[in-house]
Scaffold this active site. Structure first.
Site, PDB file in Angstrom:
ATOM      1  N   ASP A 137       3.260 -51.963  16.676  1.00  0.00           N
ATOM      2  CA  ASP A 137       3.344 -50.926  15.650  1.00  0.00           C
ATOM      3  C   ASP A 137       3.666 -51.583  14.316  1.00  0.00           C
ATOM      4  O   ASP A 137       4.300 -52.643  14.269  1.00  0.00           O
ATOM      5  CB  ASP A 137       4.432 -49.904  15.988  1.00  0.00           C
ATOM      6  N   ASP A 161      -2.210 -44.750  17.087  1.00  0.00           N
ATOM      7  CA  ASP A 161      -1.378 -43.540  17.105  1.00  0.00           C
ATOM      8  C   ASP A 161      -1.897 -42.525  16.091  1.00  0.00           C
ATOM      9  O   ASP A 161      -1.932 -41.320  16.358  1.00  0.00           O
ATOM     10  CB  ASP A 161       0.079 -43.872  16.764  1.00  0.00           C
TER      11      ASP A 161
END
Length: 185
Positions: A137, A161
């Site tokens: 991330d 995401d």
């Protein structure tokens, strides 16, 4: 010279491959050019690249150790397989709006992007066996900060995401009529 016509199925596959490719390119660039926990401030304090890795659930949550990680990765694989089957089925029927197929494709591409991390990143970077890699991330947008104690919207997320979230929001906002009709039939 005639125009080349691309089928809807080929266009959807191309879109999915493009989105997964963008996701993986960003992740590999972050993984190979930033240290874990490193931050790059892009626009003030509220737009940052922040390299973190998580076990694969939203907001960095974990799910029951190694067994949970295996089950989560297996569930994602099955869900992605179902979504691909559903997109193919809807496309072959021919009556599904392109928007519904695009929304489902964007969600599926996001899911596959994170699955790739789980399946292969542990092997590629030599820290975990197959299916036990961590998801990379990097996007961090702390919208409201008050010192170190209060941060509104603190999750760090990735492009995959965003694909899942934007695809789902798009379907809910603009394609709900198709899916409610689909449910009745």
């Amino acid at each position: 010279m005639g125009k080349v016509k691309i089928s809807r199925a080929a266009w959807l596959v191309g879109l999915g491959v493009l989105l997964v490719g963008i996701d993986q390119l960003i992740k590999v660039l972050v993984k190979t050019n930033m240290g874990l926990g490193e931050q790059i401030f892009l626009i003030g304090d509220w737009c940052r690249l922040c390299f973190v890795e998580n076990e694969g659930m939203a907001f960095g949550m974990s799910f029951g150790g190694a067994v949970g990680k295996f089950l989560l990765t297996t569930f994602r694989l099955l869900l992605s397989g179902f979504l691909i089957w559903w997109i193919v089925k809807l496309n072959r029927r021919g009556d599904a709006p392109v928007g519904a197929l695009v929304g489902l494709t964007v969600i599926t591409a996001g899911a596959i992007g994170n699955i790739i991390d789980c399946l292969f990143y542990g092997l590629i970077w030599d820290y975990a066996p197959f299916m036990f890699g961590k998801v990379v991330d990097m996007f961090f947008f702390p919208l409201i900060t008050s010192g170190e104690k209060v941060i509104f919207f603190s999750p760090v997320f990735n492009f995959a995401d965003s694909c899942v979230t934007c695809g789902a929001a798009y379907l809910l906002l603009f394609q709900w009529k198709f899916f409610s009709r689909e449910e009745k039939s």
